[in-house]
Write a protein that holds these residues in place. Structure first.
Motif, PDB file in Angstrom:
ATOM      1  N   UNK A 100      13.529  -4.417  -0.587  1.00 32.23           N
ATOM      2  CA  UNK A 100      13.260  -5.074   0.462  1.00 32.23           C
ATOM      3  C   UNK A 100      12.457  -6.114   0.366  1.00 32.23           C
ATOM      4  N   UNK A 101      11.130  -5.918  -0.241  1.00 33.03           N
ATOM      5  CA  UNK A 101      10.109  -7.243  -0.479  1.00 33.03           C
ATOM      6  C   UNK A 101      11.009  -8.120  -1.397  1.00 33.03           C
ATOM      7  N   UNK A 102      11.714  -7.787  -2.232  1.00 29.64           N
ATOM      8  CA  UNK A 102      12.173  -8.866  -3.182  1.00 29.64           C
ATOM      9  C   UNK A 102      13.208  -9.643  -2.437  1.00 29.64           C
ATOM     10  N   UNK A 103      14.159  -9.098  -1.676  1.00 24.39           N
ATOM     11  CA  UNK A 103      15.509  -9.729  -1.241  1.00 24.39           C
ATOM     12  C   UNK A 103      15.295  -9.720   0.187  1.00 24.39           C
ATOM     13  N   UNK A 104      14.391  -9.369   1.212  1.00 25.78           N
ATOM     14  CA  UNK A 104      14.575  -9.408   2.480  1.00 25.78           C
ATOM     15  C   UNK A 104      13.291 -10.151   2.962  1.00 25.78           C
ATOM     16  N   UNK A 105      12.381 -10.466   2.124  1.00 22.74           N
ATOM     17  CA  UNK A 105      11.294 -11.107   2.770  1.00 22.74           C
ATOM     18  C   UNK A 105      11.267 -12.676   2.398  1.00 22.74           C
ATOM     19  N   UNK A 106      10.274 -13.345   2.866  1.00 24.51           N
ATOM     20  CA  UNK A 106      10.217 -14.956   2.838  1.00 24.51           C
ATOM     21  C   UNK A 106       8.943 -15.414   1.922  1.00 24.51           C
ATOM     22  N   UNK A 107       8.441 -14.631   1.410  1.00 22.53           N
ATOM     23  CA  UNK A 107       7.116 -14.859   0.577  1.00 22.53           C
ATOM     24  C   UNK A 107       7.610 -15.798  -0.482  1.00 22.53           C
ATOM     25  N   UNK A 108       6.537 -16.569  -1.064  1.00 21.91           N
ATOM     26  CA  UNK A 108       6.879 -17.607  -1.955  1.00 21.91           C
ATOM     27  C   UNK A 108       7.150 -16.685  -3.097  1.00 21.91           C
TER      28      UNK A 108
END
Length: 195
Positions: A100-108
């Motif tokens: 989820x963090x890798x593919x669903x967030x908009x972090x740098x």
């Protein structure tokens, strides 16, 4: 995000096997280097040396679900080899959260990947957490598997709050260093082979 295809699943299977082999080698080395503590620090050492595998999965199978599958298969193996039943939960949960963090967030991009790898690495704490948080149930499961009191005492010999905190911090450090080591190895040896 595109769905996983058959060739993606095959690739994930290959990387999962390499990941499991890496964990096994780390465990074997730790058994000789720090006997008695080897199980407690296997998540951290595995995180240190598995960063390149994680990078390869992200680059070769850039699909939601690949990370979850890799971590879940390893967690299932823990269950099949007699670990405490709830040991499977952190492995699956951390793998899914990493996905989820890798593919669903908009972090740098770099922050996103480092964070997802850290979360993924904590999945290997699954077999260890019951030592601290479910001791009675863990002891009961060991007795049910025919382990004697001497073996049980050996398992819990180094289990303490200080070791728990050290293990958790070690995973964080191992994962961060593992990410940068993995990025270096990926750039040097694999990037030119990208599909």
């Amino acid at each position: 995000m595109k769905k996983l295809k058959v060739q993606d699943l095959i690739a994930v299977g290959v990387y999962t096997a390499i990941y499991f082999l890496t964990i096994s080698i780390c465990l074997l080395v730790l058994r000789f280097v720090v006997p008695g503590f080897h199980n407690l620090f296997i998540p951290a050492v595995s995180a240190l040396f598995s960063g390149v595998i994680y990078r390869l999965v992200l680059q070769r199978v850039p699909r939601m679900g690949a990370i979850t599958i890799m971590g879940s298969v390893v967690a299932l193996f823990f269950l099949m080899t007699g670990h405490f039943p709830l040991a499977i939960v952190p492995g699956i949960l951390c793998s899914f959260l990493a996905d989820v963090i890798q593919y669903k967030t908009h972090l740098p991009k770099k922050v996103r990947t480092v964070t997802s790898y850290i979360v993924f690495s904590y999945g290997l704490m699954g077999p260890l957490l019951p030592l601290w948080f479910m001791k009675n149930a863990y002891v009961a499961s060991l007795k049910a598997r025919g382990k004697d009191q001497v073996y049980i005492q050996t398992v819990f010999e180094h289990v303490s709050t200080q070791i728990f905190l050290a293990s958790m911090v070690a995973v964080l450090v191992g994962a961060i260093l593992g990410y940068y080591l993995g990025s270096y190895l990926y750039t040097k040896h694999f990037q030119h082979n990208r599909r």
